[in-house]
Design a protein around this motif. Sequence first.
Motif, PDB file in Angstrom:
ATOM      1  N   ALA A 112      18.069  52.258  29.804  1.00 17.30           N
ATOM      2  CA  ALA A 112      16.757  51.636  29.643  1.00 17.30           C
ATOM      3  C   ALA A 112      15.972  52.217  28.479  1.00 17.30           C
ATOM      4  O   ALA A 112      16.095  53.390  28.137  1.00 17.30           O
ATOM      5  CB  ALA A 112      15.943  51.800  30.920  1.00 17.30           C
ATOM      6  N   THR A 113      15.160  51.349  27.904  1.00 12.19           N
ATOM      7  CA  THR A 113      14.177  51.742  26.911  1.00 12.19           C
ATOM      8  C   THR A 113      12.811  51.565  27.561  1.00 12.19           C
ATOM      9  O   THR A 113      12.512  50.487  28.084  1.00 12.19           O
ATOM     10  CB  THR A 113      14.255  50.827  25.667  1.00 12.19           C
ATOM     11  OG1 THR A 113      15.580  50.882  25.153  1.00 12.19           O
ATOM     12  CG2 THR A 113      13.257  51.252  24.620  1.00 12.19           C
ATOM     13  N   LEU A 114      12.012  52.618  27.540  1.00 21.82           N
ATOM     14  CA  LEU A 114      10.674  52.526  28.114  1.00 21.82           C
ATOM     15  C   LEU A 114       9.785  51.721  27.174  1.00 21.82           C
ATOM     16  O   LEU A 114       9.710  52.017  25.990  1.00 21.82           O
ATOM     17  CB  LEU A 114      10.081  53.916  28.333  1.00 21.82           C
ATOM     18  CG  LEU A 114      10.848  54.824  29.301  1.00 21.82           C
ATOM     19  CD1 LEU A 114      10.192  56.197  29.352  1.00 21.82           C
ATOM     20  CD2 LEU A 114      10.899  54.225  30.689  1.00 21.82           C
ATOM     21  N   GLU A 131       3.206  52.461  37.019  1.00 16.42           N
ATOM     22  CA  GLU A 131       3.875  51.198  36.739  1.00 16.42           C
ATOM     23  C   GLU A 131       4.500  51.355  35.358  1.00 16.42           C
ATOM     24  O   GLU A 131       3.812  51.724  34.403  1.00 16.42           O
ATOM     25  CB  GLU A 131       2.893  50.033  36.732  1.00 16.42           C
ATOM     26  CG  GLU A 131       2.426  49.655  38.110  1.00 16.42           C
ATOM     27  CD  GLU A 131       1.563  48.398  38.122  1.00 16.42           C
ATOM     28  OE1 GLU A 131       1.378  47.755  37.071  1.00 16.42           O
ATOM     29  OE2 GLU A 131       1.072  48.078  39.208  1.00 16.42           O
ATOM     30  N   VAL A 132       5.789  51.103  35.278  1.00 12.50           N
ATOM     31  CA  VAL A 132       6.504  51.305  34.021  1.00 12.50           C
ATOM     32  C   VAL A 132       7.300  50.046  33.701  1.00 12.50           C
ATOM     33  O   VAL A 132       8.038  49.541  34.545  1.00 12.50           O
ATOM     34  CB  VAL A 132       7.458  52.523  34.121  1.00 12.50           C
ATOM     35  CG1 VAL A 132       8.173  52.755  32.808  1.00 12.50           C
ATOM     36  CG2 VAL A 132       6.701  53.765  34.559  1.00 12.50           C
ATOM     37  N   GLU A 133       7.128  49.550  32.497  1.00 12.08           N
ATOM     38  CA  GLU A 133       7.920  48.419  32.020  1.00 12.08           C
ATOM     39  C   GLU A 133       9.061  48.973  31.196  1.00 12.08           C
ATOM     40  O   GLU A 133       8.853  49.812  30.320  1.00 12.08           O
ATOM     41  CB  GLU A 133       7.073  47.470  31.182  1.00 12.08           C
ATOM     42  CG  GLU A 133       6.073  46.704  32.004  1.00 12.08           C
ATOM     43  CD  GLU A 133       5.287  45.687  31.189  1.00 12.08           C
ATOM     44  OE1 GLU A 133       5.700  45.353  30.053  1.00 12.08           O
ATOM     45  OE2 GLU A 133       4.260  45.234  31.698  1.00 12.08           O
ATOM     46  N   ILE A 134      10.269  48.491  31.503  1.00 12.01           N
ATOM     47  CA  ILE A 134      11.459  48.942  30.784  1.00 12.01           C
ATOM     48  C   ILE A 134      12.266  47.740  30.312  1.00 12.01           C
ATOM     49  O   ILE A 134      12.128  46.637  30.849  1.00 12.01           O
ATOM     50  CB  ILE A 134      12.350  49.853  31.663  1.00 12.01           C
ATOM     51  CG1 ILE A 134      12.878  49.080  32.881  1.00 12.01           C
ATOM     52  CG2 ILE A 134      11.611  51.113  32.071  1.00 12.01           C
ATOM     53  CD1 ILE A 134      13.982  49.794  33.653  1.00 12.01           C
ATOM     54  N   MET A 135      13.114  47.988  29.347  1.00 12.63           N
ATOM     55  CA  MET A 135      14.092  47.005  28.899  1.00 12.63           C
ATOM     56  C   MET A 135      15.452  47.633  29.151  1.00 12.63           C
ATOM     57  O   MET A 135      15.711  48.757  28.710  1.00 12.63           O
ATOM     58  CB  MET A 135      13.908  46.693  27.418  1.00 12.63           C
ATOM     59  CG  MET A 135      14.834  45.619  26.898  1.00 12.63           C
ATOM     60  SD  MET A 135      14.480  43.988  27.564  1.00 12.63           S
ATOM     61  CE  MET A 135      13.103  43.495  26.561  1.00 12.63           C
ATOM     62  N   SER A 136      16.281  46.952  29.923  1.00 10.64           N
ATOM     63  CA  SER A 136      17.598  47.476  30.246  1.00 10.64           C
ATOM     64  C   SER A 136      18.623  46.356  30.171  1.00 10.64           C
ATOM     65  O   SER A 136      18.492  45.344  30.872  1.00 10.64           O
ATOM     66  CB  SER A 136      17.593  48.091  31.653  1.00 10.64           C
ATOM     67  OG  SER A 136      18.856  48.636  31.953  1.00 10.64           O
ATOM     68  N   GLU A 137      19.594  46.536  29.316  1.00 11.43           N
ATOM     69  CA  GLU A 137      20.687  45.584  29.149  1.00 11.43           C
ATOM     70  C   GLU A 137      20.163  44.166  28.912  1.00 11.43           C
ATOM     71  O   GLU A 137      20.615  43.202  29.529  1.00 11.43           O
ATOM     72  CB  GLU A 137      21.641  45.655  30.336  1.00 11.43           C
ATOM     73  CG  GLU A 137      22.276  47.043  30.478  1.00 11.43           C
ATOM     74  CD  GLU A 137      23.218  47.160  31.665  1.00 11.43           C
ATOM     75  OE1 GLU A 137      23.518  46.146  32.314  1.00 11.43           O
ATOM     76  OE2 GLU A 137      23.651  48.296  31.923  1.00 11.43           O
TER      77      GLU A 137
END
Length: 157
Positions: A112-114, A131-137
């Motif tokens: 993941a990228t935060l 609350e954390v937004e991530i980008m994963s795959e």
Amino acid sequence: MKTQFRITMILATLWIALGPVHASENEVSKDQVPKTVLEAFEKSYPNAKEVEFEQGMIEGKTVYEIEYKENGREYEIMYDADGEILQKEESIDMETLPEPVAQAIAKAYPKATLEEAEKVMNPDGTVTGYEVEIMSEGKKFELQVDTYGKILKTEQN
């Protein structure tokens, strides 16, 4: 220690209960927000910029979320219809996430990228979680994580 655990569990339950407002929010104009809510907000945050208003429902009761910017940070304050604060959120720098929170995310989503992070607080400013937004795959997720690093809820955006 048991008292701290109980308090944490109560706060986590409240946080989860308040979470559904995000799913049923509707943007509203300033004149659609009750006077009590506007007065409470404007008194407490007179330097707020780029103010936006949303209306939602929690357990059959109307709530109002006011998003704004101040001093280079983004904030969200949730009020009930009487102008009482229910919850606060403040954007934070990713590198300021507590170690247990960062480790839990890295373990659950190693690739993941935060993207974005907010600390979630009670009306008194006590931090109840993040609350954390991530980008994963190639997929975007919003995670709700308690202060101990337990992932309480995951939503794919």
